[in-house]
Design a protein around this motif. Structure first.
Motif, short mmCIF file in Angstrom:
data_model
loop_
_atom_site.label_atom_id
_atom_site.label_comp_id
_atom_site.label_asym_id
_atom_site.label_seq_id
_atom_site.Cartn_x
_atom_site.Cartn_y
_atom_site.Cartn_z
N THR A 1 -64.89 105.84 -14.55
CA THR A 1 -63.65 106.62 -14.39
C THR A 1 -63.80 107.98 -15.07
OG1 THR A 1 -62.35 104.58 -14.35
CG2 THR A 1 -61.17 106.62 -14.80
N ASP A 2 -64.40 108.01 -16.24
CA ASP A 2 -64.65 109.28 -16.95
C ASP A 2 -65.61 110.15 -16.15
OD1 ASP A 2 -63.03 108.26 -18.92
OD2 ASP A 2 -64.69 107.57 -20.19
N ALA B 1 -63.78 111.89 -13.31
CA ALA B 1 -62.98 113.03 -13.79
C ALA B 1 -63.88 114.24 -14.04
CB ALA B 1 -62.24 112.65 -15.07
#
Length: 776
Positions: free
Chosen positions: A513-514, A517
């Motif tokens: 998820t990081d 981003a």
């Protein structure tokens, strides 16, 4: 009354003798001793003993024991008691037992008073004689009891016991109304059991030898006869009720009439006759009671057999066998409807492989239903007895792991139950399953119930981890909290190590998820930003933790995805040094907007695998391709191309020419995209049920299980040998089986193979034909 002269034994004895008769009782018992007579007798005995002692009349016998005053009057008393007992006679209108009890009660009361009359002699002369080693001298009460035993009890013992046993028989038949006869006569056996070496020590020798042994023989004969006769004319249920009442009656009888030590042998004797001897009849009836759900009668049978512990083991084995056969029968007779439609005939014989999610769910629910039914029986009928809890567990472990579905005839692999349980869990945890009401009657408790019984827990872990991984990467998981709850319960049931890889998978998802981003920010500064997909998810997964492997074949990525691919690789190489990305193309999914609907209608959203996307995007350039052309464009093996084409043809997005399904993989077969796609749904999923993927996943999972077991066994052997240094073959094999049972049932052949492998790799060496040594 005028007391006799203290020094005159003859006068003293003549004075007290009439009172002694009155104290012990005469035949007519017309008059008893008065208080004055009682006190005068005590005083006369006291005066005699004291007066003679003061006169210095003591002397030393040949044995050098000092004889205080009392021997002459003790001898007179002993003769008196003997004559008294011998002259007792039975009345014509009474039985011997009635006579015995009548005279015994009066005699023992009198002996107590007699003991007080001669109290001074007891305290001094008798005490001194016994301290000097005279074991033939007793206090007056004991002397009276021993005299009764010798002259009344021993002579008439057989008659007495016979009449007592007859009274007990009448009591059992509810025909005896004088319990006092039994109470006092049986108590006399205890009171007469005197140890002449130690008068204070309880002695039940006479009670046991003369009464209890014969009583127990009489009891087993009575109940053997009665139980056999009763069973001839009554059913087993009535017999068990009768046995309950009989055991309760005998327990009450033992409490009211017998010495405490007789309670246990009596109940053992009664239970042997009423229960153990007829246990085979109960075993035969047991299965019928189970079939008819007669829980109260089963409980009655259990409570009876609980009194004879040895009879419970066969009953538990019967129970275990019944559960196992019931479970196998339920599985064989599962109502399976492949398409889940009520208008089709029901299949009674389950297929070798359960194809649909509904079938797998039905299989697990059938297992749970059998377990739930018998858990209730164990609780209601067997009071959660550990023996029957164990029988239930063993039976469930048997039919859950080996049945016509888990291991069909001819099947030699790992039981399929772990795989189907993992699929059941997947149905429970998926979003769309809840939306379609598929999992409305499913629960985490169901999963843990069956998990407890599967022997191949490593197989469940492999299948479950693969399905969990797909839920995570496809975003179909119902909730992270629920996923973690299942993992936590699996950990408690097994170990932290068992779920360690699953825990690490959640960490990878957060890291991914990081990365997404960071990718969104990275793309903002790219000149070809418009060519890069803005709705794009990527997951970077640790190769050792996830149940996936990189795609091993060549594949030509569609040109529409190349900018996104290049940007991601560029970002990752900038952030990490020395890491290598391996793409798992066969797990990639995507959505395509297709403008092939009727004019004025919104476009279709088609969910496809990456390979299907690569196929269908080419139809933007032309309407028809041959199979050979598609293989050349995708650079994929033919089986992957045909496998991904099949759903597109089945759901009529492409038309095949010729239409024969068997010719889908022929070089000249042509595929044409439809001009107008017809579907009631605007979202269509083509990515499910691709056989090439399913086959490959199953092969990979099976291989992973085999490799995992091989490594586990080798590690287990090395760990044992490192600690023990030297060990015999049989001991090593047994210890490996013991350590591996929490993950899977290790086969001896696999253990031998692991040992040979370790010898080749020089971890072990043979000391002799039967012993191994660890090589440091």
């Amino acid at each position: 009354m005028s007391l006799p002269h203290p020094d005159d034994l003859q006068e003293t004895w003549a004075f007290i003798e009439p009172s002694l008769y009155k104290i012990l009782g005469t035949d007519d018992d017309s008059d008893g001793v008065t208080p004055d007579e009682y006190m005068s007798s005590y005083t006369a005995v006291y005066n005699y003993c004291v007066s003679r002692s003061k006169g210095g009349s003591t002397y030393r016998s040949s044995t050098n024991s000092i004889l205080l005053i009392g021997s002459e009057i003790y001898a007179r008393l002993k003769n008196f008691l003997t004559n008294y007992v011998l002259q007792l006679t039975k009345r014509p209108d009474e039985t011997f037992l009635q006579f015995y009890v009548r005279r015994w009660r009066r005699y023992t009361i009198g002996a107590g008073y007699l003991n007080n009359v001669f109290d001074y002699m007891n305290r001094y002369w008798v005490s001194k004689e016994r301290s000097d080693g005279r074991r033939d001298i007793y206090d007056v009460n004991t002397l009276a009891l021993l005299t009764w035993r010798e002259n009344m009890f021993d002579i008439n013992c057989n008659i007495l016991v016979a009449e007592i046993l007859e009274q007990i028989r009448l009591h059992r038949l509810k025909q005896q109304n004088s319990p006092a006869l039994l109470t006092h006569s049986i108590k006399s056996f205890v009171m007469l059991g005197i140890d002449i070496q130690d008068l204070k020590k309880p002695n039940l020798g006479i009670y046991i030898d003369k009464f209890e042994k014969q009583y127990l023989i009489n009891t087993i004969e009575f109940y053997n006869t009665e139980s056999n006769e009763y069973l001839k004319t009554h059913n087993l249920i009535d017999y068990m009720k009768r046995a309950e009442h009989r055991i309760a009656d005998e327990t009450s009888f033992a409490t009211n009439f017998l010495d405490e030590r007789s309670r246990r042998p009596l109940l053992e004797t009664v239970c042997k006759s009423l229960i153990e001897n007829h246990a085979p009849v109960m075993y035969e009836e047991f299965e019928r009671l189970l079939q008819q759900d007669q829980f109260s009668d089963i409980n009655r049978m259990y409570l009876l057999m609980q009194k004879v512990q040895s009879s419970l083991d066969p009953l538990a084995r019967k129970f275990e066998g019944y559960i196992k056969s019931e479970g196998l029968m339920k599985i064989d007779n599962m109502d399976i409807n492949d398409d889940n439609k009520g208008d089709r005939p029901v299949r009674k014989a389950p297929p070798k492989v359960l194809a649909t999610d509904q079938q797998k769910k039905l299989y697990i629910k059938t297992l749970i239903a059998v377990y739930t039914k018998f858990v209730s029986i164990v609780e209601k009928a067997f009071n959660n007895d550990l023996l029957f809890v164990k029988a239930l567990d063993n039976a469930c472990r048997g039919f859950i792991n080996k049945n016509s579905v888990a291991s069909p005839p001819g099947y030699k692999g790992t039981s399929k139950t772990p795989e189907y349980l993992a699929k059941y869990t997947d149905l429970l945890m998926r979003k769309n399953a809840r939306e379609n009401d598929v999992s409305s009657d499913m629960s985490e408790d169901d999963v843990m119930t069956i998990f407890k019984f599967i022997t191949d827990k490593d197989a469940f872990e492999s299948h479950y981890r693969k399905l969990l991984a797909k839920r995570l990467i496809y975003g179909t998981s119902m909730s992270v909290d629920t996923e973690e709850s299942i993992i936590s319960r699996l950990q408690k049931e097994n170990s932290v190590q068992y779920t360690s890889k699953m825990t690490k998978m959640f960490q990878d998802m957060k890291a991914s998820t990081d990365l997404q981003a960071a990718f969104a920010q990275y793309v903002e500064n790219k000149p070809n930003k418009k060519e890069i997909l803005d709705d794009f998810n990527v997951y970077v997964l640790a190769e050792t933790m996830w149940p996936f492997s990189a795609f091993k074949h060549e594949f030509s990525l569609p040109k529409e995805l190349m900018p996104t691919y290049d940007a991601l690789e560029s970002l990752y190489n900038e952030k990490h040094t020395g890491r290598q990305l391996k793409w798992i193309w066969n797990l990639c999914r995507g959505e395509i907007k297709a403008n092939i609907s009727k004019p004025g209608k919104p476009p279709f959203i088609l969910t496809m695998t990456l390979f299907q996307m690569a196929i269908i995007l080419r139809f933007n350039e032309q309407d028809t391709y041959t199979f050979a052309e598609l293989v050349d464009i995708l650079k994929l093996p033919e089986e992957y191309v045909s496998g991904n084409l099949a759903p597109l043809i089945k759901y009529k997005l492409l038309n095949q020419s010729p239409p024969d399904a068997a010719k889908i993989g022929e070089t000249s077969t042509k595929f044409t995209v439809v001009k107008e796609y017809r579907s009631k749904r605007m979202r269509v999923n083509f990515a499910s049920n691709i056989k090439i993927e399913q086959k490959q996943e199953l092969e990979e999972t099976t291989k992973e299980i085999e490799q995992g077991r091989e490594m586990f066994l080798q590690a287990c052997i090395v760990r044992i040998m490192k600690a023990r240094k030297q060990l015999k073959h049989v001991l090593l094999v047994n210890e490996v089986i013991q350590q591996s049972h929490t993950r899977f049932k290790a086969q001896v052949s696999d253990i031998k193979k692991a040992i040979e492998n370790l010898i080749e790799r020089e971890y072990l060496r043979r000391v002799d034909s039967d012993t191994y040594e660890y090589v440091a």
